[in-house]
Design a protein around this motif. Structure first.
Motif, mmCIF file in Angstrom:
data_model
loop_
_atom_site.group_PDB
_atom_site.id
_atom_site.type_symbol
_atom_site.label_atom_id
_atom_site.label_comp_id
_atom_site.label_asym_id
_atom_site.label_seq_id
_atom_site.Cartn_x
_atom_site.Cartn_y
_atom_site.Cartn_z
ATOM 1 N N MET A 1 0.820 -1.197 0.000
ATOM 2 C CA MET A 1 0.000 0.000 0.000
ATOM 3 C C MET A 1 0.864 1.260 0.000
ATOM 4 O O MET A 1 0.600 2.192 -0.733
ATOM 5 C CB MET A 1 -0.920 -0.042 1.224
ATOM 6 C CG MET A 1 -1.803 1.146 1.351
ATOM 7 S SD MET A 1 -3.067 1.093 0.089
ATOM 8 C CE MET A 1 -4.016 2.485 0.564
ATOM 9 N N ASN A 4 2.428 1.983 -3.408
ATOM 10 C CA ASN A 4 1.501 2.596 -4.352
ATOM 11 C C ASN A 4 1.366 4.092 -4.107
ATOM 12 O O ASN A 4 1.275 4.869 -5.056
ATOM 13 C CB ASN A 4 0.127 1.929 -4.277
ATOM 14 C CG ASN A 4 0.143 0.522 -4.833
ATOM 15 O OD1 ASN A 4 1.028 0.183 -5.614
ATOM 16 N ND2 ASN A 4 -0.815 -0.273 -4.434
ATOM 17 N N LEU A 5 1.358 4.507 -2.853
ATOM 18 C CA LEU A 5 1.268 5.925 -2.537
ATOM 19 C C LEU A 5 2.525 6.670 -2.967
ATOM 20 O O LEU A 5 2.455 7.808 -3.425
ATOM 21 C CB LEU A 5 1.027 6.131 -1.042
ATOM 22 C CG LEU A 5 -0.363 5.759 -0.537
ATOM 23 C CD1 LEU A 5 -0.439 5.928 0.971
ATOM 24 C CD2 LEU A 5 -1.430 6.594 -1.215
ATOM 25 N N GLU A 6 3.670 6.018 -2.844
ATOM 26 C CA GLU A 6 4.918 6.638 -3.278
ATOM 27 C C GLU A 6 4.927 6.828 -4.792
ATOM 28 O O GLU A 6 5.342 7.878 -5.287
ATOM 29 C CB GLU A 6 6.113 5.806 -2.838
ATOM 30 C CG GLU A 6 6.346 5.845 -1.340
ATOM 31 C CD GLU A 6 7.434 4.905 -0.890
ATOM 32 O OE1 GLU A 6 8.006 4.181 -1.733
ATOM 33 O OE2 GLU A 6 7.716 4.879 0.315
ATOM 34 N N TYR A 7 4.482 5.808 -5.533
ATOM 35 C CA TYR A 7 4.398 5.944 -6.991
ATOM 36 C C TYR A 7 3.403 7.028 -7.370
ATOM 37 O O TYR A 7 3.659 7.826 -8.262
ATOM 38 C CB TYR A 7 3.982 4.620 -7.649
ATOM 39 C CG TYR A 7 5.095 3.620 -7.773
ATOM 40 C CD1 TYR A 7 6.268 3.940 -8.445
ATOM 41 C CD2 TYR A 7 4.978 2.355 -7.232
ATOM 42 C CE1 TYR A 7 7.302 3.035 -8.564
ATOM 43 C CE2 TYR A 7 6.001 1.440 -7.350
ATOM 44 C CZ TYR A 7 7.157 1.783 -8.013
ATOM 45 O OH TYR A 7 8.160 0.882 -8.129
ATOM 46 N N PHE A 8 2.272 7.066 -6.702
ATOM 47 C CA PHE A 8 1.254 8.071 -6.979
ATOM 48 C C PHE A 8 1.818 9.468 -6.732
ATOM 49 O O PHE A 8 1.658 10.372 -7.561
ATOM 50 C CB PHE A 8 0.012 7.826 -6.128
ATOM 51 C CG PHE A 8 -1.062 8.851 -6.333
ATOM 52 C CD1 PHE A 8 -1.815 8.851 -7.492
ATOM 53 C CD2 PHE A 8 -1.299 9.812 -5.363
ATOM 54 C CE1 PHE A 8 -2.796 9.807 -7.690
ATOM 55 C CE2 PHE A 8 -2.277 10.771 -5.557
ATOM 56 C CZ PHE A 8 -3.033 10.769 -6.719
#
Length: 55
Positions: A1, A4-8
């Motif tokens: 999770m 995904n926030l880092e990529y976003f």
């Protein structure tokens, strides 16, 4: 999770930088400053290519 926030967050920063570069390109065109337009076009191209290069 968290990944995904880092990529976003990374892509949001890239998109913001790209939009700012495009805005600077527009300003350079309005002022008929070809050198600055070329510089910002190069910067926008590098920013746009970063996700592919880093994938």
């Amino acid at each position: 999770m968290l990944v995904n926030l880092e990529y976003f967050a990374f892509f949001v920063v890239l998109l913001t930088a790209l939009l700012l570069a495009i805005k600077q390109m527009s300003i350079a065109l309005d002022e008929v400053d070809i050198e600055r337009f070329t510089l910002w076009t190069s910067i926008a191209s590098v920013i746009a290519g970063l996700p592919i290069m880093l994938w």
